[in-house]
Structures are given as C-alpha cells and as structure tokens.
Design a protein around this motif. Structure first.
Motif, PDB file in Angstrom:
ATOM      1  N   PHE A  86       3.134 -28.946  19.097  1.00  0.00           N
ATOM      2  CA  PHE A  86       4.083 -28.584  18.053  1.00  0.00           C
ATOM      3  C   PHE A  86       4.985 -27.489  18.615  1.00  0.00           C
ATOM      4  O   PHE A  86       4.501 -26.424  18.998  1.00  0.00           O
ATOM      5  CB  PHE A  86       3.326 -28.074  16.829  1.00  0.00           C
ATOM      6  N   GLY A 145      -1.429 -32.320  12.515  1.00  0.00           N
ATOM      7  CA  GLY A 145      -1.851 -32.315  13.908  1.00  0.00           C
ATOM      8  C   GLY A 145      -1.397 -33.619  14.531  1.00  0.00           C
ATOM      9  O   GLY A 145      -0.486 -34.283  14.012  1.00  0.00           O
ATOM     10  N   VAL A 201       1.661 -38.601  14.062  1.00  0.00           N
ATOM     11  CA  VAL A 201       1.380 -37.373  13.313  1.00  0.00           C
ATOM     12  C   VAL A 201       0.191 -37.600  12.381  1.00  0.00           C
ATOM     13  O   VAL A 201       0.151 -38.574  11.638  1.00  0.00           O
ATOM     14  CB  VAL A 201       2.614 -36.935  12.507  1.00  0.00           C
ATOM     15  N   GLY A 203      -1.432 -27.866  16.027  1.00  0.00           N
ATOM     16  CA  GLY A 203      -0.459 -28.478  15.118  1.00  0.00           C
ATOM     17  C   GLY A 203       0.468 -27.450  14.509  1.00  0.00           C
ATOM     18  O   GLY A 203       0.773 -26.429  15.127  1.00  0.00           O
TER      19      GLY A 203
END
Length: 337
Positions: A269, A261, A200, A233
């Motif tokens: 996501f 993101g 992440v 994201g």
C-alpha cells in the motif's frame, strides 16, 4: 434451537470476495430479527465494527444467524454471526452488531421495544448481550474523528436509488448503501495501489452510523480517499452525501472507514501518513483481529486498549467453547483440536 426472536438465513456465494453483498445480507438478517422481536417495522441506525476473519469464496454457503441482544425504549441491538461452509469444511466469517429503531405508529406515536426473555437465553446470547452493552458504552466515550475543512477526496462515484434498492417501507436499504460504500472503498484502494480490484482483500469495517436516510430517485455521492498505510495494507475513508439534483446542495448520510490488505503478500500500500484518529482505529482493529481469531501476535499497547483488550481476551476464550465449529477427538494419550 433458535430463540423466538432469532432469524437464520443462508446465501450462496456467487462472486469472488463480495463483502458488499455480505454487508447487505447482514443488514437484512438483523432487520428481520429486530422486527420479529418488536413486531413493528425498524430502520437501521448503525453498524458496529466488523473484522472479516475469512473471505467468502465462490461456491461456499453462508449462514447468517441474527438475534436481538439489547433493547432500549425504541432502539434494539441485534448481533449477527456469519459462517461459511463447503462440504464438511466450515469457517467463521465475521460477527457484527446492528442498531435499529422502531418506526412511529400511524398517528406519530412512539412504539416501544418489548423486553428480552432471559430465562431461555444461552451462554452465547448472554455473552453477546454483555458485549453489546460494553460496545455501546465505549462508543459514547469515543469522540468522532475531526473533519478537515479542506479535505480532498481522490475518488468519486454516484449511485441513483432505484425501486429495487428500497426496503419494505419504501426507503433505501441500509445494507445497499453499505455495499455501495464497500465498492467505492475497494475501487479507491485498487487505484491507489495500482492493482486489480480482485487483488484487494477486505480486512474489516469500522462502525458506520446513519445520519439520515434516502429514497427512490435520490442521488448518492460516494467520495473516497486513502487515509493511512500500514505494513499489511491501508485504510480508506468513504463519505456519503445525498445531492439535491435541483439545487446541488448536499446532505451527509454517513462516513465509513474500511481496512484493506492483499491476497498477494508482495503487494504494498503506497505510503500515507496516518493521523492520530486512524492510529487509534488501527490499534482497535488489530487487537480485535488477533484476539478474536485466536491467532496471537504482538500488540502495540495504547491507553485506548485498557478496557478493550481484557474484554476481547475473555471473548476469544468463550468463543472457543461456544462455537459450533470445534470438534474434540480423543487420541491415545491426549486430546487435540
């Protein structure tokens, strides 16, 4: 050369993508600059939005330069600029503005901020002051996002404030709380997406305001949930409360929104329907990231950008000329960056 109220600090990056540590060091640097100017102790009230342009990497040296840019009667705004270097390579990491207030005197009297010296201010400092005034005016116009009465959080973690977390006045460092918020948000994002935490990447942080402080032995509860998903994201909301261990009552400390993101472009996501306030924050974030980083790209226009976009366009142009990271070299028939 640095001004009389400017503070410069360096920090070696020892862990991968530790934006939490970055927020903590930014708080310390800006606090030092605020106290150097006011000559009294100051406490963190708020942090403006942050767009992370470069993720710090292990082995890089971070340089944080903090300078007061705007003062009120008892409040002071401090701008901080962070860059990362390794060898001859230097990259811009982020900018941010922190707001502090002076502590009261021994008899409870207010202690006021001295005015800023304008005679020796650089072009960058004068622009930062103008930006701080504009940011403060925009914040007054922005209504706080609504809090649903039945809001459900999917992740919760607790931190106990220990003596090592307190500042030089015996209270919890605001930077420590923001670092804990980032840890909770990043963990929530990783679990929501079913990926490793180190996959992440933090893209940015929306402004954070402190409603109250905390002290040693307090229990701080961090609750997080995914609030919106986007093509590259998503957004995680973190709500921080202070829990009384005797009665179980809770007192709100702050609320923050983190944009994440992924280092792997193939990661996605999971879909979350974004409320109206999340879409406004996203438009602001995308505009700041694309205009300030000079990377270009299309923007989804909205009325909330009417004042923001022109100012960011000017700011991005001025940053090209004021930055220390540019080097112009003559070529045969032209010049290149």
């Amino acid at each position: 050369p640095l001004s009389n109220s400017c503070v410069r600090m360096v920090e070696q990056v020892s862990s991968v993508h530790d934006v939490g540590l970055l927020l903590q060091r930014m708080d310390i640097a800006t606090c030092a600059a605020a106290e150097r100017h006011t000559k009294v102790n100051c406490v963190t009230v708020a942090m403006g939005d942050v767009v992370v342009e470069h993720s710090p990497r292990v082995g890089e040296l971070l340089t944080l330069t903090a300078e007061p840019v705007l003062v009120g009667r008892t409040s002071i705004d401090v701008s901080v600029r962070v860059s990362a270097e390794k060898g001859q390579v230097r990259r811009h990491v982020c900018d941010a503005a922190f707001t502090y207030v002076t502590t009261r005197g021994p008899d409870g009297e207010k202690r006021f901020c001295p005015p800023l010296e304008d005679d020796d201010a650089s072009e960058r400092t004068r622009w930062a002051r103008a930006t701080a005034k504009r940011r403060r005016a925009l914040l007054k116009l922005q209504a706080p996002p609504p809090t649903p009465s039945n809001e459900t959080f999917t992740f919760e973690t607790i931190e106990v404030v220990l003596p090592k977390h307190q500042n030089h006045m015996g209270h919890t460092f605001g930077g420590v709380v923001m670092a804990w918020m980032h840890k909770a948000a990043r963990t929530c994002c990783a679990r929501h997406c079913g990926c490793a935490v180190d996959a992440v990447r933090t893209q940015g942080v929306d402004g954070v305001s402190f409603n109250t402080g905390s002290n040693v032995s307090d229990h701080l509860v961090f609750r997080a949930r995914a609030t919106a998903s986007f093509d590259d994201g998503g957004e995680i909301k973190v709500r921080v409360v202070k829990r009384d261990i005797a009665t179980g009552t809770e007192q709100l400390i702050n609320v923050g929104y983190f944009s994440f993101g992924f280092f792997d472009d193939r990661q996605r996501f999971p879909s979350v329907k974004a409320p109206a306030d999340a879409l406004v924050r996203r438009r602001m974030f995308v505009a700041r990231r694309r205009l300030l980083t000079c990377k270009g790209g299309a923007l989804d226009w909205h009325a909330s950008l009417v004042k923001e976009a022109p100012a960011l366009t000017l700011e991005s142009s001025l940053r090209l000329f004021l930055t220390d990271e540019l080097r112009w070299e003559p070529c045969a028939d032209d010049v290149v960056w």
